[in-house]
Design a protein around this motif. Structure first.
Motif, PDB file in Angstrom:
ATOM      1  N   THR A  51       0.835  -1.211   0.000  1.00 55.91           N
ATOM      2  CA  THR A  51       0.000   0.000   0.000  1.00 55.91           C
ATOM      3  C   THR A  51       0.862   1.250   0.000  1.00 55.91           C
ATOM      4  OG1 THR A  51      -1.724  -1.179   1.206  1.00 55.91           O
ATOM      5  CG2 THR A  51      -1.828   1.223   1.228  1.00 55.91           C
ATOM      6  N   LYS A  52       1.929   1.252   0.786  1.00 51.91           N
ATOM      7  CA  LYS A  52       2.830   2.406   0.844  1.00 51.91           C
ATOM      8  C   LYS A  52       3.506   2.635  -0.500  1.00 51.91           C
ATOM      9  CE  LYS A  52       3.969   1.572   5.674  1.00 51.91           C
ATOM     10  NZ  LYS A  52       5.022   1.121   6.586  1.00 51.91           N
ATOM     11  N   VAL A  53       3.939   1.561  -1.143  1.00 53.80           N
ATOM     12  CA  VAL A  53       4.603   1.685  -2.442  1.00 53.80           C
ATOM     13  C   VAL A  53       3.638   2.281  -3.472  1.00 53.80           C
ATOM     14  CG1 VAL A  53       5.576   0.362  -4.365  1.00 53.80           C
ATOM     15  CG2 VAL A  53       6.316  -0.106  -2.039  1.00 53.80           C
ATOM     16  N   ILE A  54       2.390   1.812  -3.457  1.00 54.41           N
ATOM     17  CA  ILE A  54       1.385   2.348  -4.382  1.00 54.41           C
ATOM     18  C   ILE A  54       1.136   3.834  -4.106  1.00 54.41           C
ATOM     19  CG2 ILE A  54      -1.072   2.267  -4.966  1.00 54.41           C
ATOM     20  CD1 ILE A  54      -0.884  -0.794  -4.690  1.00 54.41           C
ATOM     21  N   GLN A  55       1.041   4.208  -2.834  1.00 48.74           N
ATOM     22  CA  GLN A  55       0.803   5.603  -2.484  1.00 48.74           C
ATOM     23  C   GLN A  55       1.955   6.505  -2.918  1.00 48.74           C
ATOM     24  OE1 GLN A  55       0.105   5.148   1.727  1.00 48.74           O
ATOM     25  NE2 GLN A  55      -2.120   4.981   1.452  1.00 48.74           N
ATOM     26  N   VAL A  56       3.180   6.059  -2.698  1.00 50.42           N
ATOM     27  CA  VAL A  56       4.351   6.852  -3.085  1.00 50.42           C
ATOM     28  C   VAL A  56       4.413   7.003  -4.598  1.00 50.42           C
ATOM     29  CG1 VAL A  56       6.884   6.852  -3.164  1.00 50.42           C
ATOM     30  CG2 VAL A  56       5.694   6.337  -1.030  1.00 50.42           C
ATOM     31  N   ALA A  57       4.199   5.905  -5.329  1.00 48.95           N
ATOM     32  CA  ALA A  57       4.239   5.957  -6.798  1.00 48.95           C
ATOM     33  C   ALA A  57       3.141   6.862  -7.338  1.00 48.95           C
ATOM     34  CB  ALA A  57       4.112   4.553  -7.374  1.00 48.95           C
ATOM     35  N   ALA A  58       1.945   6.768  -6.780  1.00 48.53           N
ATOM     36  CA  ALA A  58       0.834   7.604  -7.245  1.00 48.53           C
ATOM     37  C   ALA A  58       1.132   9.081  -7.028  1.00 48.53           C
ATOM     38  CB  ALA A  58      -0.454   7.215  -6.525  1.00 48.53           C
ATOM     39  N   GLN A  59       1.689   9.406  -5.875  1.00 46.43           N
ATOM     40  CA  GLN A  59       2.018  10.803  -5.597  1.00 46.43           C
ATOM     41  C   GLN A  59       3.132  11.306  -6.512  1.00 46.43           C
ATOM     42  OE1 GLN A  59       3.174  11.635  -1.560  1.00 46.43           O
ATOM     43  NE2 GLN A  59       3.002  13.824  -1.836  1.00 46.43           N
ATOM     44  N   CYS A  60       4.165  10.504  -6.711  1.00 42.15           N
ATOM     45  CA  CYS A  60       5.287  10.919  -7.573  1.00 42.15           C
ATOM     46  C   CYS A  60       4.866  11.090  -9.028  1.00 42.15           C
ATOM     47  CB  CYS A  60       6.420   9.906  -7.479  1.00 42.15           C
ATOM     48  SG  CYS A  60       7.277   9.915  -5.902  1.00 42.15           S
ATOM     49  N   LEU A  61       4.004  10.191  -9.501  1.00 41.25           N
ATOM     50  CA  LEU A  61       3.582  10.236 -10.904  1.00 41.25           C
ATOM     51  C   LEU A  61       2.357  11.118 -11.127  1.00 41.25           C
ATOM     52  CD1 LEU A  61       4.057   6.450 -11.738  1.00 41.25           C
ATOM     53  CD2 LEU A  61       5.552   8.351 -12.385  1.00 41.25           C
ATOM     54  N   GLY A  62       1.685  11.501 -10.047  1.00 40.67           N
ATOM     55  CA  GLY A  62       0.511  12.359 -10.169  1.00 40.67           C
ATOM     56  C   GLY A  62      -0.682  11.658 -10.795  1.00 40.67           C
ATOM     57  N   ILE A  63      -0.865  10.382 -10.459  1.00 39.58           N
ATOM     58  CA  ILE A  63      -1.974   9.595 -10.997  1.00 39.58           C
ATOM     59  C   ILE A  63      -2.734   8.946  -9.850  1.00 39.58           C
ATOM     60  CG2 ILE A  63      -0.823   9.154 -13.200  1.00 39.58           C
ATOM     61  CD1 ILE A  63      -0.135   6.358 -12.180  1.00 39.58           C
ATOM     62  N   PRO A  64      -3.972   8.496 -10.103  1.00 38.18           N
ATOM     63  CA  PRO A  64      -4.728   7.813  -9.041  1.00 38.18           C
ATOM     64  C   PRO A  64      -4.086   6.473  -8.662  1.00 38.18           C
ATOM     65  CG  PRO A  64      -6.185   8.470 -10.834  1.00 38.18           C
ATOM     66  CD  PRO A  64      -4.781   8.708 -11.303  1.00 38.18           C
TER      67      PRO A  64
END
Length: 90
Positions: A51-64
């Motif tokens: 979940t943390k990895v998904i949250q970090v990637a989403a924030q960095c890439l600016g996608i849901p």
């Protein structure tokens, strides 16, 4: 609604004290349909690492977050992953 301050004294710092050990790696695939696959070598032990990895990637890439998928951890995609120890996993 109650609010307060918590203080937790520690003898040692959180994470590793050797800076070179505080690193990680990931393999990121961005597909033409907008979906993203993030492979990493971390071990999920109930701490919510995926979940943390998904949250970090989403924030960095600016996608849901719904656009991002994390497969099972495997050392053949991300070798020499940083350990999930000392309160460090992302």
């Amino acid at each position: 609604r109650k609010r307060g301050i918590a203080v937790t004294p520690t003898k040692f710092g959180i994470n590793f004290t050797a800076k070179f050990m505080n690193q990680g790696g990931a393999l990121v695939h961005i597909y033409s349909d907008g979906s993203v696959l993030v492979a990493h070598g971390g071990t999920e032990m109930g701490q919510g690492l995926f979940t943390k990895v998904i949250q970090v990637a989403a924030q960095c890439l600016g996608i849901p977050e719904s656009f991002i998928v994390t497969p099972e951890s495997s050392s053949n995609t991300v070798p020499n992953a940083s350990p999930c120890a000392a309160s460090l996993s992302t």
